[in-house]
Design an enzyme around this catalytic site. Structure first.
Site, PDB file in Angstrom:
ATOM      1  N   ASP A 195      31.719  17.441 -59.832  1.00  0.00           N
ATOM      2  CA  ASP A 195      32.350  17.917 -58.598  1.00  0.00           C
ATOM      3  C   ASP A 195      31.621  17.290 -57.406  1.00  0.00           C
ATOM      4  O   ASP A 195      30.393  17.299 -57.332  1.00  0.00           O
ATOM      5  CB  ASP A 195      32.280  19.445 -58.523  1.00  0.00           C
ATOM      6  CG  ASP A 195      33.241  20.019 -57.511  1.00  0.00           C
ATOM      7  OD1 ASP A 195      34.153  20.760 -57.904  1.00  0.00           O
ATOM      8  OD2 ASP A 195      33.084  19.714 -56.305  1.00  0.00           O
ATOM      9  N   GLN A 205      42.600  28.015 -54.925  1.00  0.00           N
ATOM     10  CA  GLN A 205      42.843  26.663 -55.453  1.00  0.00           C
ATOM     11  C   GLN A 205      43.072  25.692 -54.302  1.00  0.00           C
ATOM     12  O   GLN A 205      43.819  25.980 -53.366  1.00  0.00           O
ATOM     13  CB  GLN A 205      44.067  26.668 -56.391  1.00  0.00           C
ATOM     14  CG  GLN A 205      44.291  25.330 -57.082  1.00  0.00           C
ATOM     15  CD  GLN A 205      45.433  25.363 -58.098  1.00  0.00           C
ATOM     16  OE1 GLN A 205      46.165  26.346 -58.199  1.00  0.00           O
ATOM     17  NE2 GLN A 205      45.583  24.280 -58.839  1.00  0.00           N
ATOM     18  N   HIS A 207      42.563  22.338 -63.524  1.00  0.00           N
ATOM     19  CA  HIS A 207      41.189  21.958 -63.893  1.00  0.00           C
ATOM     20  C   HIS A 207      40.351  23.187 -64.143  1.00  0.00           C
ATOM     21  O   HIS A 207      40.595  24.245 -63.578  1.00  0.00           O
ATOM     22  CB  HIS A 207      40.543  21.107 -62.786  1.00  0.00           C
ATOM     23  CG  HIS A 207      40.628  21.724 -61.427  1.00  0.00           C
ATOM     24  ND1 HIS A 207      41.773  21.676 -60.669  1.00  0.00           N
ATOM     25  CD2 HIS A 207      39.731  22.415 -60.696  1.00  0.00           C
ATOM     26  CE1 HIS A 207      41.565  22.308 -59.526  1.00  0.00           C
ATOM     27  NE2 HIS A 207      40.335  22.776 -59.521  1.00  0.00           N
ATOM     28  N   PHE A 208      39.350  23.008 -64.999  1.00  0.00           N
ATOM     29  CA  PHE A 208      38.327  24.032 -65.204  1.00  0.00           C
ATOM     30  C   PHE A 208      37.057  23.591 -64.504  1.00  0.00           C
ATOM     31  O   PHE A 208      36.678  22.411 -64.565  1.00  0.00           O
ATOM     32  CB  PHE A 208      38.042  24.233 -66.696  1.00  0.00           C
ATOM     33  CG  PHE A 208      39.149  24.951 -67.421  1.00  0.00           C
ATOM     34  CD1 PHE A 208      39.341  26.312 -67.252  1.00  0.00           C
ATOM     35  CD2 PHE A 208      40.006  24.259 -68.261  1.00  0.00           C
ATOM     36  CE1 PHE A 208      40.366  26.978 -67.905  1.00  0.00           C
ATOM     37  CE2 PHE A 208      41.037  24.913 -68.924  1.00  0.00           C
ATOM     38  CZ  PHE A 208      41.220  26.271 -68.745  1.00  0.00           C
ATOM     39  N   HIS A 209      36.406  24.542 -63.848  1.00  0.00           N
ATOM     40  CA  HIS A 209      35.073  24.331 -63.278  1.00  0.00           C
ATOM     41  C   HIS A 209      34.042  24.818 -64.292  1.00  0.00           C
ATOM     42  O   HIS A 209      34.162  25.951 -64.794  1.00  0.00           O
ATOM     43  CB  HIS A 209      34.860  25.181 -62.017  1.00  0.00           C
ATOM     44  CG  HIS A 209      35.768  24.873 -60.882  1.00  0.00           C
ATOM     45  ND1 HIS A 209      35.357  24.171 -59.768  1.00  0.00           N
ATOM     46  CD2 HIS A 209      37.068  25.193 -60.635  1.00  0.00           C
ATOM     47  CE1 HIS A 209      36.349  24.082 -58.898  1.00  0.00           C
ATOM     48  NE2 HIS A 209      37.405  24.696 -59.405  1.00  0.00           N
TER      49      HIS A 209
HETATM   50  P1  AMP Z   1      39.921  24.093 -56.727  1.00  0.00           P
HETATM   51  O1  AMP Z   1      39.661  24.653 -55.365  1.00  0.00           O
HETATM   52  O2  AMP Z   1      39.748  25.074 -57.845  1.00  0.00           O
HETATM   53  O3  AMP Z   1      41.271  23.428 -56.739  1.00  0.00           O
HETATM   54  O4  AMP Z   1      38.811  23.020 -57.006  1.00  0.00           O
HETATM   55  C1  AMP Z   1      38.870  21.704 -56.572  1.00  0.00           C
HETATM   56  C2  AMP Z   1      37.486  21.154 -56.716  1.00  0.00           C
HETATM   57  O5  AMP Z   1      37.554  19.758 -56.566  1.00  0.00           O
HETATM   58  C3  AMP Z   1      36.480  21.676 -55.692  1.00  0.00           C
HETATM   59  O6  AMP Z   1      35.359  22.233 -56.354  1.00  0.00           O
HETATM   60  C4  AMP Z   1      36.100  20.422 -54.897  1.00  0.00           C
HETATM   61  O7  AMP Z   1      34.743  20.439 -54.509  1.00  0.00           O
HETATM   62  C5  AMP Z   1      36.410  19.332 -55.889  1.00  0.00           C
HETATM   63  N1  AMP Z   1      36.727  18.012 -55.343  1.00  0.00           N
HETATM   64  C6  AMP Z   1      37.523  17.725 -54.292  1.00  0.00           C
HETATM   65  N2  AMP Z   1      37.630  16.381 -54.138  1.00  0.00           N
HETATM   66  C7  AMP Z   1      36.880  15.820 -55.120  1.00  0.00           C
HETATM   67  C8  AMP Z   1      36.592  14.476 -55.505  1.00  0.00           C
HETATM   68  N3  AMP Z   1      37.088  13.413 -54.841  1.00  0.00           N
HETATM   69  N4  AMP Z   1      35.778  14.267 -56.569  1.00  0.00           N
HETATM   70  C9  AMP Z   1      35.259  15.320 -57.248  1.00  0.00           C
HETATM   71  N5  AMP Z   1      35.505  16.607 -56.937  1.00  0.00           N
HETATM   72  C10 AMP Z   1      36.304  16.863 -55.887  1.00  0.00           C
END
Ligand code: AMP
Length: 147
Positions: free
Chosen positions: A37, A101, A107-109
């Protein structure tokens, strides 16, 4: 009731899968991509995404693809546990803007947690939340070594 929006093919994770935007890869096969991330909530915060499914969220994905995704997620979480030795691990997945989101490709964190370490805010792209690419690469190498 939550509406499921149409999948948009120019979302940031679709662009990462197509190679249009760089990522720090931890794991990749024909079905799944996992990468660090960019705005991590803790050291080692990793994402796992399906490569073939155009799924906005958990309610929107073919269960067979979900099965593969969650199995790979377990493998990667195990490698993170071995490599980084956190005190705990959060597995998180947000559905819908109201739930937090921000990227509309399922996606999974995987978020390692250490006792007494403060967790950074979720998806903090406001300016100071972006990780150093060299640090991310070193973390990815440590995790890959335990896969
Ligand atoms: P969500 O809010 O659950 O949709 O999570 C999206 C995640 O993507 C967040 O934790 C962001 O920090 C991460 N994110 C956004 N842009 C990028 C990127 N270019 N590369 C890696 N992670 C990203």
């Amino acid at each position: 009731m939550m509406d499921i929006p149409a999948y948009e093919t120019d979302n940031i994770f679709a662009r990462i899968i197509r190679g249009e935007i760089p990522n720090t890869t931890v794991y990749e096969d024909e079905d799944v991509l996992s990468f660090m991330d960019l705005f991590p909530q803790s050291e080692g915060h990793t994402l796992v995404i399906p490569k073939k499914a155009e799924a906005v969220n958990f309610l929107d994905i073919d269960p067979n693809i979900l099965g593969v995704l969650i199995q790979r997620t377990q493998i990667i979480a195990t490698a993170i546990n071995t490599a980084l030795r956190p005190d705990g691990i959060r597995l998180i997945q947000f559905n819908g803007e109201a739930a937090g989101q921000t990227v509309f490709h399922l996606h999974f964190h995987i978020i390692p947690v250490w006792q007494n370490a403060n967790m950074k805010p979720h998806a903090d792209s406001s300016g100071n939340g972006q990780a150093d690419p060299v640090t991310l690469q070193k973390l990815a190498e440590r995790i890959k070594a335990c896969l």
